[in-house]
Scaffold this motif. Structure first.
Motif, PDB file in Angstrom:
ATOM      1  N   LEU A   1       0.810  -1.208   0.000  1.00  0.00           N
ATOM      2  CA  LEU A   1       0.000   0.000   0.000  1.00  0.00           C
ATOM      3  C   LEU A   1       0.848   1.265   0.000  1.00  0.00           C
ATOM      4  CD1 LEU A   1      -3.030  -0.730   2.375  1.00  0.00           C
ATOM      5  CD2 LEU A   1      -3.019  -0.524  -0.104  1.00  0.00           C
ATOM      6  N   VAL A   2       1.990   1.236   0.651  1.00  0.00           N
ATOM      7  CA  VAL A   2       2.830   2.426   0.706  1.00  0.00           C
ATOM      8  C   VAL A   2       3.345   2.777  -0.690  1.00  0.00           C
ATOM      9  CG1 VAL A   2       4.934   3.424   1.669  1.00  0.00           C
ATOM     10  CG2 VAL A   2       3.472   1.999   3.105  1.00  0.00           C
ATOM     11  N   VAL A   3       3.811   1.777  -1.427  1.00  0.00           N
ATOM     12  CA  VAL A   3       4.270   2.008  -2.797  1.00  0.00           C
ATOM     13  C   VAL A   3       3.120   2.513  -3.659  1.00  0.00           C
ATOM     14  CG1 VAL A   3       5.193   0.900  -4.866  1.00  0.00           C
ATOM     15  CG2 VAL A   3       6.117   0.307  -2.625  1.00  0.00           C
ATOM     16  N   LEU A   4       1.935   1.939  -3.470  1.00  0.00           N
ATOM     17  CA  LEU A   4       0.779   2.368  -4.250  1.00  0.00           C
ATOM     18  C   LEU A   4       0.401   3.810  -3.920  1.00  0.00           C
ATOM     19  CD1 LEU A   4      -1.043   1.168  -6.400  1.00  0.00           C
ATOM     20  CD2 LEU A   4      -2.610   0.437  -4.598  1.00  0.00           C
ATOM     21  N   GLN A   5       0.489   4.189  -2.658  1.00  0.00           N
ATOM     22  CA  GLN A   5       0.229   5.573  -2.281  1.00  0.00           C
ATOM     23  C   GLN A   5       1.209   6.516  -2.976  1.00  0.00           C
ATOM     24  OE1 GLN A   5       0.626   4.805   1.910  1.00  0.00           O
ATOM     25  NE2 GLN A   5      -1.548   5.164   2.308  1.00  0.00           N
ATOM     26  N   ALA A   6       2.479   6.130  -2.987  1.00  0.00           N
ATOM     27  CA  ALA A   6       3.490   6.958  -3.647  1.00  0.00           C
ATOM     28  C   ALA A   6       3.205   7.082  -5.138  1.00  0.00           C
ATOM     29  CB  ALA A   6       4.880   6.361  -3.417  1.00  0.00           C
ATOM     30  N   LEU A   7       2.819   5.999  -5.767  1.00  0.00           N
ATOM     31  CA  LEU A   7       2.550   6.009  -7.207  1.00  0.00           C
ATOM     32  C   LEU A   7       1.336   6.872  -7.530  1.00  0.00           C
ATOM     33  CD1 LEU A   7       3.592   4.903  -9.856  1.00  0.00           C
ATOM     34  CD2 LEU A   7       2.215   2.852  -9.495  1.00  0.00           C
ATOM     35  N   VAL A   8       0.300   6.801  -6.702  1.00  0.00           N
ATOM     36  CA  VAL A   8      -0.901   7.611  -6.927  1.00  0.00           C
ATOM     37  C   VAL A   8      -0.581   9.096  -6.796  1.00  0.00           C
ATOM     38  CG1 VAL A   8      -3.158   8.213  -5.974  1.00  0.00           C
ATOM     39  CG2 VAL A   8      -2.540   5.813  -6.279  1.00  0.00           C
ATOM     40  N   LEU A   9       0.181   9.467  -5.767  1.00  0.00           N
ATOM     41  CA  LEU A   9       0.552  10.869  -5.611  1.00  0.00           C
ATOM     42  C   LEU A   9       1.444  11.338  -6.755  1.00  0.00           C
ATOM     43  CD1 LEU A   9       1.177  11.075  -1.759  1.00  0.00           C
ATOM     44  CD2 LEU A   9      -0.731  12.036  -3.043  1.00  0.00           C
ATOM     45  N   TYR A  10       2.332  10.463  -7.218  1.00  0.00           N
ATOM     46  CA  TYR A  10       3.164  10.824  -8.364  1.00  0.00           C
ATOM     47  C   TYR A  10       2.294  11.105  -9.592  1.00  0.00           C
ATOM     48  CZ  TYR A  10       6.355  10.333 -12.296  1.00  0.00           C
ATOM     49  OH  TYR A  10       7.044  10.549 -13.458  1.00  0.00           O
ATOM     50  N   LEU A  11       1.286  10.270  -9.826  1.00  0.00           N
ATOM     51  CA  LEU A  11       0.391  10.483 -10.961  1.00  0.00           C
ATOM     52  C   LEU A  11      -0.368  11.797 -10.821  1.00  0.00           C
ATOM     53  CD1 LEU A  11      -0.895   6.845 -11.334  1.00  0.00           C
ATOM     54  CD2 LEU A  11       0.245   8.145 -13.118  1.00  0.00           C
ATOM     55  N   PHE A  12      -0.678  12.184  -9.589  1.00  0.00           N
ATOM     56  CA  PHE A  12      -1.374  13.443  -9.352  1.00  0.00           C
ATOM     57  C   PHE A  12      -0.516  14.636  -9.742  1.00  0.00           C
ATOM     58  CE2 PHE A  12      -5.431  13.085  -7.180  1.00  0.00           C
ATOM     59  CZ  PHE A  12      -5.897  14.399  -7.225  1.00  0.00           C
ATOM     60  N   SER A  13       0.796  14.460  -9.761  1.00  0.00           N
ATOM     61  CA  SER A  13       1.702  15.575 -10.045  1.00  0.00           C
ATOM     62  C   SER A  13       1.934  15.798 -11.535  1.00  0.00           C
ATOM     63  CB  SER A  13       3.062  15.316  -9.378  1.00  0.00           C
ATOM     64  OG  SER A  13       3.797  14.320 -10.080  1.00  0.00           O
ATOM     65  N   LEU A  14       1.424  14.927 -12.386  1.00  0.00           N
ATOM     66  CA  LEU A  14       1.818  14.946 -13.790  1.00  0.00           C
ATOM     67  C   LEU A  14       1.111  15.966 -14.678  1.00  0.00           C
ATOM     68  CD1 LEU A  14       2.234  11.124 -14.502  1.00  0.00           C
ATOM     69  CD2 LEU A  14       3.958  12.802 -13.822  1.00  0.00           C
ATOM     70  N   PRO A  15      -0.159  16.331 -14.437  1.00  0.00           N
ATOM     71  CA  PRO A  15      -0.803  17.284 -15.349  1.00  0.00           C
ATOM     72  C   PRO A  15       0.009  18.565 -15.512  1.00  0.00           C
ATOM     73  CG  PRO A  15      -2.447  16.327 -13.906  1.00  0.00           C
ATOM     74  CD  PRO A  15      -1.104  15.853 -13.404  1.00  0.00           C
ATOM     75  N   GLY A  16       0.228  18.931 -16.760  1.00  0.00           N
ATOM     76  CA  GLY A  16       1.015  20.116 -17.057  1.00  0.00           C
ATOM     77  C   GLY A  16       2.508  19.874 -17.114  1.00  0.00           C
ATOM     78  N   HIS A  17       2.960  18.684 -16.704  1.00  0.00           N
ATOM     79  CA  HIS A  17       4.387  18.386 -16.690  1.00  0.00           C
ATOM     80  C   HIS A  17       4.738  17.153 -17.528  1.00  0.00           C
ATOM     81  CE1 HIS A  17       5.264  21.207 -13.375  1.00  0.00           C
ATOM     82  NE2 HIS A  17       4.088  20.839 -12.906  1.00  0.00           N
ATOM     83  N   TYR A  18       3.749  16.402 -17.963  1.00  0.00           N
ATOM     84  CA  TYR A  18       4.028  15.107 -18.561  1.00  0.00           C
ATOM     85  C   TYR A  18       3.011  14.845 -19.656  1.00  0.00           C
ATOM     86  CZ  TYR A  18       5.789  10.259 -18.287  1.00  0.00           C
ATOM     87  OH  TYR A  18       6.398   9.055 -18.542  1.00  0.00           O
ATOM     88  N   ASP A  19       3.414  14.121 -20.669  1.00  0.00           N
ATOM     89  CA  ASP A  19       2.504  13.774 -21.762  1.00  0.00           C
ATOM     90  C   ASP A  19       1.290  13.042 -21.208  1.00  0.00           C
ATOM     91  OD1 ASP A  19       2.052  13.276 -24.790  1.00  0.00           O
ATOM     92  OD2 ASP A  19       1.838  11.301 -23.849  1.00  0.00           O
ATOM     93  N   ARG A  20       0.111  13.551 -21.513  1.00  0.00           N
ATOM     94  CA  ARG A  20      -1.100  13.006 -20.893  1.00  0.00           C
ATOM     95  C   ARG A  20      -1.406  11.588 -21.361  1.00  0.00           C
ATOM     96  NH1 ARG A  20      -5.111  17.510 -22.870  1.00  0.00           N
ATOM     97  NH2 ARG A  20      -3.317  18.658 -22.117  1.00  0.00           N
ATOM     98  N   HIS A  21      -0.994  11.238 -22.574  1.00  0.00           N
ATOM     99  CA  HIS A  21      -1.237   9.879 -23.058  1.00  0.00           C
ATOM    100  C   HIS A  21      -0.365   8.884 -22.301  1.00  0.00           C
ATOM    101  CE1 HIS A  21      -3.434  11.884 -26.218  1.00  0.00           C
ATOM    102  NE2 HIS A  21      -2.348  12.565 -26.544  1.00  0.00           N
ATOM    103  N   ALA A  22       0.911   9.243 -22.116  1.00  0.00           N
ATOM    104  CA  ALA A  22       1.798   8.382 -21.340  1.00  0.00           C
ATOM    105  C   ALA A  22       1.325   8.283 -19.897  1.00  0.00           C
ATOM    106  CB  ALA A  22       3.224   8.910 -21.398  1.00  0.00           C
ATOM    107  N   ALA A  23       0.798   9.384 -19.346  1.00  0.00           N
ATOM    108  CA  ALA A  23       0.292   9.365 -17.974  1.00  0.00           C
ATOM    109  C   ALA A  23      -0.900   8.422 -17.861  1.00  0.00           C
ATOM    110  CB  ALA A  23      -0.101  10.772 -17.540  1.00  0.00           C
ATOM    111  N   TRP A  24      -1.754   8.399 -18.889  1.00  0.00           N
ATOM    112  CA  TRP A  24      -2.898   7.491 -18.856  1.00  0.00           C
ATOM    113  C   TRP A  24      -2.433   6.032 -18.870  1.00  0.00           C
ATOM    114  CZ3 TRP A  24      -4.945   4.259 -22.883  1.00  0.00           C
ATOM    115  CH2 TRP A  24      -6.169   3.653 -22.554  1.00  0.00           C
TER     116      TRP A  24
END
Length: 683
Positions: free
Chosen positions: A267-290
């Protein structure tokens, strides 16, 4: 005696010296190696005869059981297909599945066959381990390590020194406070009382922090940075926001890479991954983020988060945290799917994870044995609103169908689907009002204000999107064609964004979040339309939106980004048209707005030349030109210029070159991917 009776000569063993040195012995007395070493040649003694083990009866029974299960699986008939037209199958007979702990990680198996086989193999392994067997031939296949890592998904940061990327101890607590105030009320994927000791330890000494906790810490630092303004970042950390973001993003990715997120799940790794995904809009290609979020969905599914913890026999605390994470993943998956121009995302076929309860973090603790939601306002209010919106999107595909029909200008939209979509939106409106009435109190903080505004804006947006084109109030006056309706959709999308930006109680806390959902493609489309649309209430509203968007999104003045350059060129070109029209009709001179003057001052001379228009568009400019196969058009049609989803994927140089000439109106059918998903900002 046994040797002589069998007629075989006794076996001569290597001497002790040769055995110890692991060299070939000639088995003479003394041997040549001992003679060279000038030592006594001592014959070795044979090892005691190994006691032959009797076949383990329990092990044999379990092997037989595995064979029986595999035989049943091989001969089983497939289930009968559901009746034609049935919306779903009856899944009540299916087993709930099972959580297993393997190689330090948690995995979920929803196949009764493989869950049973895993239990049998685990028991067999324990039997063999009890008999002090070193080798383990019965390791389940899904626990075997793999050479794969997340390099397919996250950029390679294997040579990064994480120690250099951590913030200074004094900055740790600043970032943590920003996260608690500006990020946690919107995400709620961590339990603050449990995580806070990690921050204290990180500020004191990072040597004992586990790898999974380190990834979570970097994701917290990263999200706190996202929530800062540029001025705050310079004042508090002495660096630009982009520099700090890059640093913590690299740290988060490096930490996740070293964990091996494709094979080590918790769960800790999953929490980190979810927060990382939250940081991507405006900084990362949205298709790759999906696509990356699709991996997150699969990891969560592998951990069984798609099945409610109550059914799996988990503790109340773990059950509630899993619910919060799962529903946030659903929301992220929907957001990135829609931002990528897709409809509904591909979630597990059946999932029964209940929405999170109305509880503050202080009401939760790991050792609790029972759990009851509160009937009073809590800081979960925004998440409760978002979960209700997500449930509507998931369970009502008719809404998306109706929106697409309206955008494409279908002459005869299906009335039954419109009715179902409208009825579901009415139900959603009622549910949101009940949640806000029971659990919201604007005096308790900005997140409650944001939740109320979000509910109202989303209901208004959905009602407008499902309203057929001929039912629009402007039909027959300013809306005569599907193209006109698309222009209105782009306008209202901008107006709704600005309404969220302008909530005074939330501006210092959550403006970053609302602005991160700005979609420049829709904005450029609207501005491009203003080159040929010169009058009417919709046009006047659009120009007010343009001015305010440039006021809030000052990053648009950075013309080193091609999408920003395109926005500037189309804005100035549209302003030239508007200026001439107003100059011809107005008695007083027209004052140039500040944002227009700034754009004119920073546009490169070559690009500024493309924005000049000598006269207002004529009737021929408003016609739709089509290229014939025999003679392709040399002009770039609007449906190629602006019918896109990702601004970064466009070759803007071609668009700049084409913008000098008057452009025809778009082929409205090309815009379904622009507005079909992007017009719904599900937060």
């Amino acid at each position: 005696m046994a040797s002589s009776s069998s007629g075989k000569p006794p076996r001569v063993l290597a001497c002790v010296l040769c055995q110890n040195r692991k060299i070939k012995c000639d088995r003479r007395t003394p041997c040549s190696n001992c003679i060279k070493a000038n030592v006594a040649c001592t014959p070795s003694t044979p090892a005691p005869a190994r006691k032959r083990r009797r076949p383990n009866q329990d092990l044999q029974q379990r092997l037989a059981r595995c064979e029986e299960l595999l035989s049943e699986y091989a001969t089983a008939k497939p289930p009968a297909p559901s009746s034609v037209g049935s919306p779903s199958q009856d899944d009540s007979w299916k087993p709930l599945g099972k959580l297993i702990v393997d190689d330090g990680g948690v995995k979920f198996i929803d196949s009764f066959l493989w869950a049973t086989i895993h239990s049998e193999l685990s028991a067999m392994r324990e039997i063999l381990e009890d008999e002090e067997t070193v080798d383990d031939p019965c390791t389940p296949a899904d626990s075997q390590t793999s050479d794969l890592d997340a390099g397919l998904i996250l950029s390679d940061t294997s040579n990064t020194d994480l120690e250099e990327l951590h913030p200074q101890p004094a900055h740790v607590f600043r970032l943590w406070q920003i996260f608690i105030e500006r990020v946690n009320p919107l995400t709620k994927v961590i339990h603050v009382p449990t995580v806070q000791p990690l921050l204290v330890e990180a500020a004191a000494s990072r040597a004992k922090i586990p790898k999974n906790a380190e990834a979570l810490l970097f994701s917290i630092y990263l999200m706190a940075t996202v929530a800062l303004t540029e001025d705050e970042c310079l004042e508090r950390f002495g660096c630009t926001k982009d520099v700090v973001y890059t640093r913590f993003s690299k740290g988060c990715r490096s930490a996740l890479m070293r964990i091996g997120i494709l094979r080590n799940y918790d769960l800790v790794v999953l929490q980190a991954l979810v927060l990382y995904l939250f940081s991507l809009p405006g900084h990362y290609d949205r298709h790759a983020a999906w696509i990356l979020n699709g991996v997150t969905v699969r990891i969560a599914q592998k951990m069984g988060l798609h099945r409610d913890g109550e059914f799996l026999g988990l503790s109340p605390f773990e059950t509630e945290m899993r619910r919060r994470i799962w529903w946030q993943i659903i929301l992220l998956d929907a957001m990135y799917a829609l931002m990528s121009g897709l409809g509904h995302s591909l979630l597990p076929r059946s999932w029964d994870t209940k929405p999170p309860l109305n509880l503050n973090d202080s009401d939760l603790y790991p050792t609790m044995t029972t759990i009851q939601p509160k009937d009073s306002p809590t800081d979960m209010i925004f998440r409760l609103i978002c979960c209700e919106l997500s449930a509507t999107m998931v369970d009502t595909p008719d809404i998306h169908t109706v929106i697409m029909q309206n955008e494409m200008g279908v002459d005869n939209p299906e009335p039954e689907k419109i009715e179902r979509a409208t009825r579901r939106i009415d139900e959603l409106d009622k549910n949101l009002m009940e949640i806000l009435t029971k659990y919201s109190d604007p005096s308790m903080g900005p997140v409650h204000v944001l939740a109320a505004e979000t509910g109202q804006i989303m209901i208004a947006k959905l009602r407008e999107l499902v309203c057929p084109i001929r039912s629009q109030p402007e039909w027959g006056t300013e809306i005569l064609t599907p193209q006109d309706n698309l222009f209105k959709l782009s306008l209202t999308a901008g107006e709704q964004n600005l309404r969220m930006y302008q909530i005074p109680q939330t501006r210092g806390f959550f403006l970053w979040f609302m602005m991160s959902h700005f979609q420049i493609e829709v904005f450029i489309y609207m501005v491009g339309q203003l080159s040929t649309r010169t009058s009417g209430q919709l046009v006047e509203r659009a120009w007010r939106v343009v001015e305010l968007i440039y006021q809030y999104h000052t990053e648009l003045f950075d013309l080193s980004i091609k999408a920003h350059m395109a926005s500037a060129i189309f804005t100035i070109r549209a302003w030239n048209v508007r200026e001439k029209v107003l100059r011809d009709t107005a008695c007083s001179p027209l004052e140039t707005p500040d944002y227009i003057a700034r754009l004119l001052s920073i546009l490169p001379p070559e690009e500024a030349r493309h924005t000049r228009t000598s006269e207002a568009p004529s009737a021929t400019d408003l016609s739709v030109s089509h290229a014939t196969p025999a003679q392709p058009s040399t002009e770039l049609p609007w449906d190629q210029m602006l019918g896109f989803v990702d601004a970064n994927s466009i070759d803007w140089s071609d668009i700049f070159a084409a913008s000098a000439a008057p452009q025809p109106q778009p082929n409205y059918g090309a815009y379904s991917t622009v507005f079909g998903g992007n017009s719904i900002n599900w937060m």
